[in-house]
Design a protein around this motif. Sequence first.
Motif, PDB file in Angstrom:
ATOM      1  N   LEU A   1      13.037  18.155   1.628  1.00 31.40           N
ATOM      2  CA  LEU A   1      11.868  17.639   2.316  1.00 31.40           C
ATOM      3  C   LEU A   1      11.509  16.305   1.683  1.00 31.40           C
ATOM      4  O   LEU A   1      11.644  16.137   0.470  1.00 31.40           O
ATOM      5  CB  LEU A   1      10.702  18.615   2.210  1.00 31.40           C
ATOM      6  CG  LEU A   1       9.597  18.525   3.272  1.00 31.40           C
ATOM      7  CD1 LEU A   1      10.155  18.824   4.653  1.00 31.40           C
ATOM      8  CD2 LEU A   1       8.477  19.491   2.941  1.00 31.40           C
ATOM      9  N   ARG A   2      11.059  15.378   2.500  1.00 32.77           N
ATOM     10  CA  ARG A   2      10.686  14.068   1.995  1.00 32.77           C
ATOM     11  C   ARG A   2       9.256  13.737   2.389  1.00 32.77           C
ATOM     12  O   ARG A   2       8.931  13.687   3.575  1.00 32.77           O
ATOM     13  CB  ARG A   2      11.626  12.989   2.529  1.00 32.77           C
ATOM     14  CG  ARG A   2      11.483  11.637   1.825  1.00 32.77           C
ATOM     15  CD  ARG A   2      12.335  10.586   2.497  1.00 32.77           C
ATOM     16  NE  ARG A   2      12.510   9.404   1.655  1.00 32.77           N
ATOM     17  CZ  ARG A   2      13.050   8.263   2.072  1.00 32.77           C
ATOM     18  NH1 ARG A   2      13.483   8.144   3.316  1.00 32.77           N
ATOM     19  NH2 ARG A   2      13.173   7.245   1.233  1.00 32.77           N
ATOM     20  N   LEU A   3       8.436  13.512   1.396  1.00 30.55           N
ATOM     21  CA  LEU A   3       7.059  13.130   1.618  1.00 30.55           C
ATOM     22  C   LEU A   3       6.921  11.617   1.495  1.00 30.55           C
ATOM     23  O   LEU A   3       7.618  10.982   0.711  1.00 30.55           O
ATOM     24  CB  LEU A   3       6.134  13.803   0.607  1.00 30.55           C
ATOM     25  CG  LEU A   3       6.251  15.322   0.458  1.00 30.55           C
ATOM     26  CD1 LEU A   3       5.216  15.814  -0.544  1.00 30.55           C
ATOM     27  CD2 LEU A   3       6.090  16.018   1.801  1.00 30.55           C
ATOM     28  N   SER A   4       6.014  11.058   2.257  1.00 26.50           N
ATOM     29  CA  SER A   4       5.762   9.634   2.178  1.00 26.50           C
ATOM     30  C   SER A   4       4.281   9.376   2.003  1.00 26.50           C
ATOM     31  O   SER A   4       3.440  10.166   2.424  1.00 26.50           O
ATOM     32  CB  SER A   4       6.282   8.903   3.422  1.00 26.50           C
ATOM     33  OG  SER A   4       5.605   9.337   4.585  1.00 26.50           O
ATOM     34  N   CYS A   5       3.982   8.267   1.378  1.00 32.67           N
ATOM     35  CA  CYS A   5       2.607   7.870   1.129  1.00 32.67           C
ATOM     36  C   CYS A   5       2.519   6.368   1.342  1.00 32.67           C
ATOM     37  O   CYS A   5       3.007   5.592   0.519  1.00 32.67           O
ATOM     38  CB  CYS A   5       2.191   8.253  -0.291  1.00 32.67           C
ATOM     39  SG  CYS A   5       0.498   7.808  -0.728  1.00 32.67           S
ATOM     40  N   ALA A   6       1.909   5.970   2.437  1.00 30.51           N
ATOM     41  CA  ALA A   6       1.770   4.561   2.771  1.00 30.51           C
ATOM     42  C   ALA A   6       0.453   4.029   2.234  1.00 30.51           C
ATOM     43  O   ALA A   6      -0.604   4.589   2.521  1.00 30.51           O
ATOM     44  CB  ALA A   6       1.853   4.364   4.278  1.00 30.51           C
ATOM     45  N   ALA A   7       0.539   2.954   1.480  1.00 30.61           N
ATOM     46  CA  ALA A   7      -0.643   2.353   0.882  1.00 30.61           C
ATOM     47  C   ALA A   7      -1.042   1.099   1.641  1.00 30.61           C
ATOM     48  O   ALA A   7      -0.192   0.308   2.059  1.00 30.61           O
ATOM     49  CB  ALA A   7      -0.393   2.016  -0.583  1.00 30.61           C
ATOM     50  N   SER A   8      -2.327   0.929   1.809  1.00 22.80           N
ATOM     51  CA  SER A   8      -2.849  -0.269   2.442  1.00 22.80           C
ATOM     52  C   SER A   8      -4.028  -0.785   1.636  1.00 22.80           C
ATOM     53  O   SER A   8      -4.702  -0.026   0.940  1.00 22.80           O
ATOM     54  CB  SER A   8      -3.278   0.009   3.883  1.00 22.80           C
ATOM     55  OG  SER A   8      -4.318   0.976   3.932  1.00 22.80           O
ATOM     56  N   GLY A   9      -4.269  -2.069   1.737  1.00 23.54           N
ATOM     57  CA  GLY A   9      -5.345  -2.682   0.991  1.00 23.54           C
ATOM     58  C   GLY A   9      -4.815  -3.507  -0.161  1.00 23.54           C
ATOM     59  O   GLY A   9      -3.672  -3.970  -0.148  1.00 23.54           O
ATOM     60  N   ARG A  10      -5.633  -3.671  -1.172  1.00 25.47           N
ATOM     61  CA  ARG A  10      -5.281  -4.472  -2.338  1.00 25.47           C
ATOM     62  C   ARG A  10      -4.521  -3.615  -3.340  1.00 25.47           C
ATOM     63  O   ARG A  10      -5.118  -2.842  -4.090  1.00 25.47           O
ATOM     64  CB  ARG A  10      -6.533  -5.054  -2.970  1.00 25.47           C
ATOM     65  CG  ARG A  10      -7.427  -5.819  -1.993  1.00 25.47           C
ATOM     66  CD  ARG A  10      -6.712  -7.026  -1.407  1.00 25.47           C
ATOM     67  NE  ARG A  10      -6.442  -8.037  -2.417  1.00 25.47           N
ATOM     68  CZ  ARG A  10      -5.805  -9.184  -2.186  1.00 25.47           C
ATOM     69  NH1 ARG A  10      -5.360  -9.454  -0.977  1.00 25.47           N
ATOM     70  NH2 ARG A  10      -5.621 -10.047  -3.174  1.00 25.47           N
TER      71      ARG A  10
END
Length: 125
Positions: free
Chosen positions: A18-27
């Motif tokens: 299983l592959r989890l992802s975490c997309a970051a936005s902002g500074r």
Amino acid sequence: QVQLGESGGGPVQTGGPLRLSCAASGRTLSIYAMGWFPQTPGKEREAVAAMHWNTGTTRYADSVKGRFTISRDNAKDTVYLQMNSLKPEDTAVYYCAFRFSYVGDWFQSTGYDYWGQGTQVTVSS
């Protein structure tokens, strides 16, 4: 300001990937470290994998070493947790988190400032 969006969780059989992802936005330029923190009912969040943002240095819990891999895609500003050979005891809500403080152990939840909403991973036998 940093916001995290998690995805990739779901049901999986023992031994599966299983592959989890975490997309970051902002500074995000001042981020010191990020980590993946599973949580089960009645227990505190504990890191299974973490990465020093600037150098890419990684750390893993003994229970997942050799099975889980933390990585990131700089172009997409996204962090991943590749989970292989999953076990029922891996079942938990997985949270990604980022921290800006450089004081203290970055493998501990203490000091992490921004948290994703969590994604459920359920490993069945």
